[in-house]
Enzyme design. Structure first.
Site, PDB file in Angstrom:
ATOM      1  N   GLU A   1       0.831  -1.197   0.000  1.00 15.34           N
ATOM      2  CA  GLU A   1       0.000   0.000   0.000  1.00 15.34           C
ATOM      3  C   GLU A   1       0.873   1.258   0.000  1.00 15.34           C
ATOM      4  OE1 GLU A   1      -3.350  -0.423   2.679  1.00 15.34           O
ATOM      5  OE2 GLU A   1      -3.366   1.742   2.981  1.00 15.34           O
TER       6      GLU A   1
ATOM      7  N   CYS B   1       3.187   8.516   1.438  1.00 11.98           N
ATOM      8  CA  CYS B   1       3.362   7.609   2.573  1.00 11.98           C
ATOM      9  C   CYS B   1       3.760   6.258   1.989  1.00 11.98           C
ATOM     10  CB  CYS B   1       2.051   7.526   3.354  1.00 11.98           C
ATOM     11  SG  CYS B   1       2.111   6.341   4.702  1.00 11.98           S
TER      12      CYS B   1
ATOM     13  N   CYS C   1       3.935  -6.736   8.126  1.00 12.23           N
ATOM     14  CA  CYS C   1       4.760  -6.252   9.232  1.00 12.23           C
ATOM     15  C   CYS C   1       4.762  -7.291  10.345  1.00 12.23           C
ATOM     16  CB  CYS C   1       4.194  -4.929   9.763  1.00 12.23           C
ATOM     17  SG  CYS C   1       5.220  -4.187  11.056  1.00 12.23           S
TER      18      CYS C   1
ATOM     19  N   CYS D   1       1.315  -4.721  16.205  1.00 12.34           N
ATOM     20  CA  CYS D   1       0.693  -3.745  17.113  1.00 12.34           C
ATOM     21  C   CYS D   1      -0.821  -3.987  17.089  1.00 12.34           C
ATOM     22  CB  CYS D   1       1.027  -2.320  16.672  1.00 12.34           C
ATOM     23  SG  CYS D   1       2.798  -2.005  16.674  1.00 12.34           S
TER      24      CYS D   1
ATOM     25  N   CYS E   1      -3.260  -2.000  14.656  1.00 15.00           N
ATOM     26  CA  CYS E   1      -2.787  -1.749  13.288  1.00 15.00           C
ATOM     27  C   CYS E   1      -3.241  -2.842  12.321  1.00 15.00           C
ATOM     28  CB  CYS E   1      -1.263  -1.655  13.295  1.00 15.00           C
ATOM     29  SG  CYS E   1      -0.561  -1.479  11.642  1.00 15.00           S
TER      30      CYS E   1
ATOM     31  N   CYS F   1      -5.102   3.028   7.450  1.00 18.47           N
ATOM     32  CA  CYS F   1      -3.939   2.495   6.759  1.00 18.47           C
ATOM     33  C   CYS F   1      -3.897   0.976   6.905  1.00 18.47           C
ATOM     34  CB  CYS F   1      -2.664   3.106   7.342  1.00 18.47           C
ATOM     35  SG  CYS F   1      -2.849   3.759   9.010  1.00 18.47           S
TER      36      CYS F   1
END
Ligand code: SAH
Length: 354
Positions: free
Chosen positions: A107, A120, A127, A131, A134, A346
């Site tokens: 993205e 961005c 990832c 978290c 997220c 996001c």
């Protein structure tokens, strides 16, 4: 980078030659490469211009090159992605899903404001940090991005907007400091080849032990943003499981070293989750922790994701938090995410559209 890493191979009429994706190479490296191909050195500068300024996607399209050579090198990858999906929010923010050469999707977001075009960018496919708030973390981790895949995102947004990118934030998918070498190579090329000032770049990290200290040794002029998100260790560990072996005091010590070594201030990102970390006592605890620190706090009201049921605080609650920090003389701003209307937070876009 060097021009000779074995990344892929193509058949040339005479022999098998090894070739790199060309994106990320400097003018010197491209000059050496064209010479290695039996071409005059000045074609290196032309190639550089076509890759970085004209955004060419295939060597076959470089009209200033001799026809026969173009045909010979047509299959050599420049290292560009393709746009898999694109969505425009009413505020002009454009979210892209880009398809990489191995089919993975990342993205990227283009954020236009009156005077700026900010991109961005992602540094990993997925990832590993997990978290809790997220969307990217919920999707797991696949691999690091190569430096050309990082640079490509900026060129893609530049081409799509038909406008020069002015600012870059490393705040897309992934943890930049788990991919430091490629991030550093990308920063260098984005600076020297694409022409974006380091001071207009922000690298955001959740904090990995020793990595901020190591990153500082490069003495870059980029801004370091640290995702703090909590005013104490217990709360931070709840939101960021990877924080467990890395105490908040140790993280802040490394941040102080970053300021000393680079002379640049650090900015702290603090997500605001209603009833979890946004109470006035959290604000005063945070302020005390950051006292005397050359820093800036960026409050990010939570963008809802479907996997968890945190809530975004209302405006009064956000302002109450800001007020406490200001009373303690902490520099603070609130960052409202752009482009929410189209595709939520996001990382969410990829989850929805892949
Ligand atoms: N791994 C890096 C960079 C990617 S995340 C880091 O953690 O800093 C970029 C920023 O977006 C981080 O501050 C992250 O905590 C924040 N973020 C992630 N999910 C979010 C959400 N749902 N709402 C608001 N901010 C979020």
């Amino acid at each position: 980078m060097s021009v000779t890493p074995v990344v892929s191979e193509v058949d040339s009429p005479n022999q098998k030659i090894t070739i790199p994706p060309l994106l990320g190479a400097s003018v010197t490296e491209l000059t050496a490469w064209v010479q290695q191909q039996g071409q005059p050195g000045y074609r290196g500068k032309q190639l550089h211009d076509w890759i970085y300024n004209k955004g060419v996607r295939s060597l076959a399209d470089i009209s200033v090159f001799p026809k026969q050579w173009r045909a010979e090198v047509a299959e050599i990858p420049i290292g560009r992605s393709t746009i898999h999906y694109r969505s425009v929010a009413p505020d002009g923010t454009v979210k892209y899903l880009l398809k990489l050469s191995d089919g993975f999707i990342i993205e990227t977001v283009g954020i236009p404001t009156e005077k700026r075009l900010t991109v961005c960018i992602s540094t990993q496919v997925g990832c590993p940090m997990a978290c809790d708030f997220c969307a990217t973390g919920k999707g797991g981790y696949k691999r690091n991005l190569a430096h050309h895949e990082i640079i490509d995102q900026v060129l893609t947004v530049q081409e799509d907007f038909q406008q020069r990118v002015s600012h870059i934030v490393f705040m897309g998918m992934g943890e930049p400091l788990l991919n430091t070498d490629n991030v550093l190579a990308a920063i260098k090329s984005l600076n020297q080849d694409v022409g974006i000032g380091q001071r207009n770049m922000t690298v955001s990290t959740v904090g990995i032990r020793d990595r901020i200290r190591q990153f500082a040794q490069n003495k870059l002029q980029v801004t370091l943003a640290v995702s703090l998100h909590a005013s104490n260790q217990t709360l931070r560990e709840k939101l960021i499981p990877s924080a467990h072996p890395y105490k908040i005091e140790d993280l802040l010590t490394e941040c102080r070293e970053y300021v000393e070594i680079t002379g640049r201030r650090v900015s702290f990102e603090y997500i605001l989750l209603a009833g979890v970390n946004n109470l006035p006592e959290h604000a005063s605890e945070l302020a005390k922790r950051l006292r005397g620190f050359q820093s800036h706090v960026n409050l990010i009201p939570y963008n809802p994701i479907s996997e968890v049921d945190y809530k975004r605080p209302n405006r009064d609650q956000i302002q109450a938090f800001v007020k406490v920090l200001k009373q303690h003389h902490i520099a603070v701003s609130v960052r409202y995410s752009r482009g929410l209307e189209a595709d939520a937070a996001c990382g969410q876009l990829r989850a929805d559209k892949q």
